[in-house]
Scaffold this active site. Structure first.
Site, PDB file in Angstrom:
ATOM      1  N   GLY A  89     -13.570  12.356  -5.840  1.00  0.00           N
ATOM      2  CA  GLY A  89     -13.128  13.159  -6.973  1.00  0.00           C
ATOM      3  C   GLY A  89     -13.768  14.538  -6.954  1.00  0.00           C
ATOM      4  O   GLY A  89     -14.771  14.777  -6.269  1.00  0.00           O
ATOM      5  N   CYS A  90     -13.194  15.446  -7.717  1.00  0.00           N
ATOM      6  CA  CYS A  90     -13.685  16.823  -7.702  1.00  0.00           C
ATOM      7  C   CYS A  90     -15.095  16.912  -8.275  1.00  0.00           C
ATOM      8  O   CYS A  90     -15.997  17.489  -7.643  1.00  0.00           O
ATOM      9  CB  CYS A  90     -12.718  17.734  -8.453  1.00  0.00           C
ATOM     10  SG  CYS A  90     -12.287  17.186 -10.111  1.00  0.00           S
ATOM     11  N   PHE A  91     -15.319  16.341  -9.463  1.00  0.00           N
ATOM     12  CA  PHE A  91     -16.658  16.405 -10.051  1.00  0.00           C
ATOM     13  C   PHE A  91     -17.679  15.661  -9.186  1.00  0.00           C
ATOM     14  O   PHE A  91     -18.775  16.181  -8.942  1.00  0.00           O
ATOM     15  CB  PHE A  91     -16.646  15.831 -11.473  1.00  0.00           C
ATOM     16  CG  PHE A  91     -16.009  16.720 -12.499  1.00  0.00           C
ATOM     17  CD1 PHE A  91     -16.472  18.002 -12.736  1.00  0.00           C
ATOM     18  CD2 PHE A  91     -14.925  16.273 -13.255  1.00  0.00           C
ATOM     19  CE1 PHE A  91     -15.887  18.820 -13.699  1.00  0.00           C
ATOM     20  CE2 PHE A  91     -14.336  17.080 -14.215  1.00  0.00           C
ATOM     21  CZ  PHE A  91     -14.815  18.357 -14.437  1.00  0.00           C
ATOM     22  N   THR A 143     -17.728  15.236  -6.040  1.00  0.00           N
ATOM     23  CA  THR A 143     -18.052  16.029  -4.849  1.00  0.00           C
ATOM     24  C   THR A 143     -19.138  17.047  -5.167  1.00  0.00           C
ATOM     25  O   THR A 143     -20.147  17.167  -4.457  1.00  0.00           O
ATOM     26  CB  THR A 143     -16.792  16.739  -4.322  1.00  0.00           C
ATOM     27  OG1 THR A 143     -15.844  15.743  -3.910  1.00  0.00           O
ATOM     28  CG2 THR A 143     -17.115  17.638  -3.146  1.00  0.00           C
ATOM     29  N   ALA A 144     -18.928  17.799  -6.249  1.00  0.00           N
ATOM     30  CA  ALA A 144     -19.926  18.813  -6.609  1.00  0.00           C
ATOM     31  C   ALA A 144     -21.255  18.176  -6.994  1.00  0.00           C
ATOM     32  O   ALA A 144     -22.322  18.628  -6.574  1.00  0.00           O
ATOM     33  CB  ALA A 144     -19.394  19.669  -7.764  1.00  0.00           C
TER      34      ALA A 144
END
Lengths: 345, 345, 345, 345
Positions: free
Chosen positions: B148-150, B152-153
């Site tokens: 997921g995007c969050f 990953t960060a």
């Protein structure tokens, strides 16, 4: 009542002028600017063209302190520390929107602001103008240190729990986000449109000058408080602050007990609105108003409390809070001239 | 090589098409859509008009799994849990950009996603596609659960310290901010322009479905980790994520030791860039690229570490990370087709 | 005075509520909504939480027309054409913010709006509420057709030259740009944040329903006027309209003569401000206010006149112009409740 | 092939670096800056940190003109008029992105730019680099005057009708809108975020220096053309230009005939896309690409033609058009290094 605004061409000054213009008790407004004296305010800001004309005046402290009833200082850091001593002791009440009079400990100010502090006798007289927590002292004040934008959001969000001694002393984290107007009206690379738009920036990590201001008030509420972690971010919008606050509690509270703690302090306050369980404010909920909206919840998994506090940084974070302080000093109804509802959309 | 994209009309799908179109190893791209089959993709997205024409195809899993070399699933939650079983076991490798295959524990998925989970045998086969931390398993995978995007960060920011056991187990707070494209292309009141612009919103407080995904990976690195506090905010911009991460350490580190811990893991990684002391990234530093930029520091006052991790949510947080995984599976150079520098301003 | 707002949950309705809440002559405000009757307005719009509570009421025309002094219709096209006949003939004055009562020729309305027109006897009674040009008739009106946002900007910019017969009949081009709030509060793909932000769009080319409204008024001023070219664009901002207007003159004018023509009409108007030579307004000059600012010049090379007219589309283009009309009808000072200066920045 | 970029730290320079970095024929890129020589480019723009390092070099024209194959001048007005004579006559081809070499008539340049013009012998050699209309001369050129951003959009929209002599000579109006990056990277009050966001501004009314550039090319196509009306507006977005163009025709055309006129010129052009009837482009349709998209229609009521032409001002309006010109000069396939599809959303 006669009001003067020093530093009228900055963003805080412009908003003060707009609010005082609608304030029923204000009969005259004089604008002062050391750098642009003699210019017509309406030529610089065509927004303000209309029936009235304001010529920016040179500062003459001796006259100002007798002729005016209230003087607002909307000046950059380092100005009112010099100017306030010259304006004090006369007829006029002084409301300083800069950070110069907020930190009681002069050496702390100098460390975080990297400028010389105001004289101690000025610092001692200045009352921290957070009306929801300091109303009585404000009513008797001659000089007000109007709170910073971030501290206003952070402290209104933290106040009830810290004051009640419910917060673990070393657990406070404030992750704050501000619209770009908080950086003032002087263009610079970080606030250049092509850089700031479609961008999210963090700045002054662990170095923001609002940190000692927050900690000073927290310590007054609860003397054993530890240093706080406080971060500031630039949001690609003009106005608005959200402080997302994380704390751990000393004891277990239910959602209802948590909310009741806040309502106990704020239910009689006209400008703080506490949300129902499950509802959290966004910055547009208070845009253009003097409100501070607060949402909060306990995470049953981590036991942490999340508090979300939003304000309009130029209003409750600056100009309208200054007018609220003026109302208190002069014993006008606290909401006088501040009634407008938020502007939406 | 022949690629297929299921759910091509969503934001992840569009970006995949753009990237694969520039990928030197891809010889054909077929687009699939159950709801818009038969339509010309270029009629829906005029951005893509040009030499090629794509007609959206109906899904025929039996044929797809033999005819295609790689299938990207850019579908909403609840689709690939059903579809992957039908696409498995043939010639094609599968890269799923949704959350359906990421959570190994089916009941945990069902609790946070409020949907039925994928079959256990699918979940077992799916490899979590975070290339910087899972490269070998990705190279052997038939099915990839693209992060997921969050997560990953957050995970790239937390990895080195957690893996080294340097983080206090109960101290992790991730305050995450995302551009509005993260909410997908379906209009709704929260993402309506007049509401979302000049606004900063918090959403799904303590309830975001990316929480178990983050915790699952953290536990793999360090089994004693406690639940994390994770908050998500909507920034009035289209793309970009910043995760501001706060942790406490088990032992004292200097700024150099802290930075070295990160560089030890990331210096050979082509898509993670660790900033020098005193420098922090903004989201525009990685806009339009597959980079994750990381800044970090220790606050000597509070002993907390602040880690700032930024990505382009649609690229490293979705489409380009999927292509990076494809490159690893097919043993292309990891950067193939992903070379573009960030777009600035 | 008792006011009612029908369609209170739309953007025009919200702004009306805010303005009437600050209007010294208004003693009660009742909100009506056919689709959301029974709901608490403050639950839908938390911006409005505070001392007052409004429950959305069902429409009961027979009672409304006797109990209320003024009824604002902030409804979509096609509603007030049906509703006005039921509300007429009682005690209440009616101010319709939709386009339903603006076009006197029913067949023209039906052609451009693609809906059934209001009855002719209603259309005949409705007075076009452009105060700067129609003040006397407004003061005697029972029903006001409040002008559209684009026509307000275009007509205030064109009025003086057309009325004086100075414009070549076939030369008028209005290139208009609007913030996204003009499209209303219902989410759709064109106003989805990820599409509308960092984007500039043209829409309804040569088909906008405000064209006949503009032409009708121009014909009243100068009967030989030809059809106008009128284009509308969506600007990635919430509020504000700029109409850039191009005309050719019938005779040569100096810059001074041109400006004098405008000042002759507008110098006594409290809400129209004509700029000095060389100065042109931007939309932020009137943000949050009832002003229309106008800049203009003659190009000596092409002999064309460029007129730049800006308004806040939700205020002078809708809600505050409606209040201005109310003030005229009830013989309050024209600026009552409308004094606020523009909000800047 | 060895490329040099002078003025690499401006927005045009940054985009050139990004594009050349992906261009398969470019083997080395040297960056030059008179004001920042010696600095590391990646320290100024962290976006570009990665495998390569560029130290900004001092300008040494004698060496540059022999060592480099192509030199891009991405400098402010007034620089390349002085620099080009020193760089000419050697091995390197020169592509100037500034306005200095575009206007053939030196006195006209001086009148509109308020600076000294380039020597006549330089102006005579410089070929106007609008590839769709000047391909053969570009292929033989040693010096290219890369078109301005507004002229590119306006001329591609006007070309077919003017070239065919179909336009009434005095009827051309170009209402142009640009993202803020068009104003360059130097902060100023008009491009300060808090001023430019949620704002729509008009500037340089009838005085924009792109006017003579547009008229010069129109006159080449059709010698009897009259001066054009050309207006420029600032849109609160970073990138993108829309030119809304209004013309009257000399003879009646059907929609099909109109469209065919455009397709005759552009059907073989890889970077111009003409829309079908009823479809109009927005700026996001070409964001991040070298495309110019054109929509058009005839208004049967006014007989005027509306042409809508959109580009990315930093790409087709500057950097990627410069690379397109380079491709033509060096006889690479015209799309080399320019293949990327637009970035959406």
């Amino acid at each position: 009542m006669k009001a003067g605004i020093v530093g009228a061409t900055g963003y805080g000054g412009i908003e003060l002028l707009r609010l005082l213009n609608n304030h029923p008790q204000i009969t005259s407004i004089t604008l002062y600017s050391s750098s642009q004296a003699g210019e017509k305010f309406e030529d610089i800001y065509p927004q303000f063209q209309g029936e009235q004309t304001h010529i920016l005046q040179d500062l003459v402290p001796d006259m100002m302190k007798e002729d005016l009833d209230v003087i607002f200082l909307a000046t950059p850091a380092g100005v009112s520390s010099q100017l306030t001593p010259k304006l004090q002791g006369g007829h006029a009440k002084i409301i300083d929107l800069s950070g110069d009079l907020r930190i009681k400990d002069a050496s702390l100010y100098e460390q975080w602001y990297n400028k010389g502090a105001a004289p101690n006798e000025v610092l001692e007289k200045a009352v921290y103008g957070l009306p929801e927590w300091n109303k009585e002292r404000i009513q008797d004040a001659d000089v007000i240190a109007n709170p910073g934008c971030f501290p206003t959001a952070a402290l209104l969000g933290l106040g009830p729990l810290v004051k009640e001694g419910l917060v673990k002393a070393d657990s406070i984290i404030v992750d704050a986000k501000s619209g770009v107007s908080g950086a003032g009206k002087n263009p610079n690379p970080l606030t250049h449109f092509a850089h700031a738009q479609e961008n999210f920036q963090i700045y002054k990590v662990n170095r923001h000058q609002h940190i000692p201001e927050i900690e000073q008030q927290l310590s007054e509420w609860y003397s054993d408080i530890d240093p706080v972690t406080f971060s500031t971010h630039l949001v690609p919008m003009t106005r608005g602050i959200m402080a997302t606050i994380y704390v751990q509690l000393n004891k277990n509270l239910t959602e209802d007990e948590l909310r009741n703690t806040f309502e106990r302090y704020y239910t009689t306050e006209p400008f703080v609105r506490v949300r129902e369980e499950g509802s959290f404010p966004c910055t547009k909920d208070v845009y253009g108003s003097n409100y501070c909206d607060i949402g909060l919840t306990i995470d049953t998994r981590t036991k942490r409390v999340t508090i979300v506090s939003v304000i309009d940084n130029l209003l409750k974070g600056a100009a309208s809070q200054a007018v609220q302080n003026m109302n208190l000093i002069f014993q006008y109804e606290e909401k006088t001239g501040l009634s407008p509802l938020p502007v939406y959309p």
